[in-house]
Design an enzyme around this catalytic site. Sequence first.
Site, mmCIF file in Angstrom:
data_model
loop_
_atom_site.group_PDB
_atom_site.id
_atom_site.type_symbol
_atom_site.label_atom_id
_atom_site.label_comp_id
_atom_site.label_asym_id
_atom_site.label_seq_id
_atom_site.Cartn_x
_atom_site.Cartn_y
_atom_site.Cartn_z
ATOM 1 N N HIS A 18 -0.262 -4.015 -0.888
ATOM 2 C CA HIS A 18 -0.350 -4.032 -2.353
ATOM 3 C C HIS A 18 -1.645 -4.707 -2.810
ATOM 4 C CE1 HIS A 18 0.695 -4.407 -6.565
ATOM 5 N NE2 HIS A 18 0.557 -5.710 -6.481
ATOM 6 N N HIS A 57 -4.462 -2.952 -4.961
ATOM 7 C CA HIS A 57 -4.812 -3.552 -6.248
ATOM 8 C C HIS A 57 -6.323 -3.763 -6.332
ATOM 9 C CE1 HIS A 57 -3.352 -5.477 -9.879
ATOM 10 N NE2 HIS A 57 -4.106 -6.532 -9.642
ATOM 11 N N GLN A 100 -4.496 -4.948 -1.193
ATOM 12 C CA GLN A 100 -5.607 -4.054 -0.900
ATOM 13 C C GLN A 100 -5.676 -2.921 -1.922
ATOM 14 O OE1 GLN A 100 -7.200 -6.262 1.118
ATOM 15 N NE2 GLN A 100 -8.001 -4.446 2.054
#
Length: 105
Positions: free
Chosen positions: A77, A81, A79
């Site tokens: 998540h 984001h 990465q």
Amino acid sequence: MIDNMEVIIFEIISQGGTAKGLAYEALEAAENEDFEKAQELLKEADECLKEAHKIQTDIIQAEARGEKTEVSVLFVHAQDHLMTAIEAKTLIEHIIKLHKKLAEK
């Protein structure tokens, strides 16, 4: 292994989110023809992205030294984001350039 991996992951998420928010603020400034403020906000966004990238690089270097990183859903998540923040900022920069060209006409 890197200590406090969850804290490190949340720092990536935080820096990415801050960068994306600043990029959208820059877009709003450009929509109001405040291009100086837009540039300042984009510069701040860059600093956040640099910090997140530094953290990411530290994780990669640790793994290269043999320190394995657990790939959790939270890490994926973070990465994701970060990558969406980078893409949003890049697109917003182009939109701001268009606003500036239109304002000059």
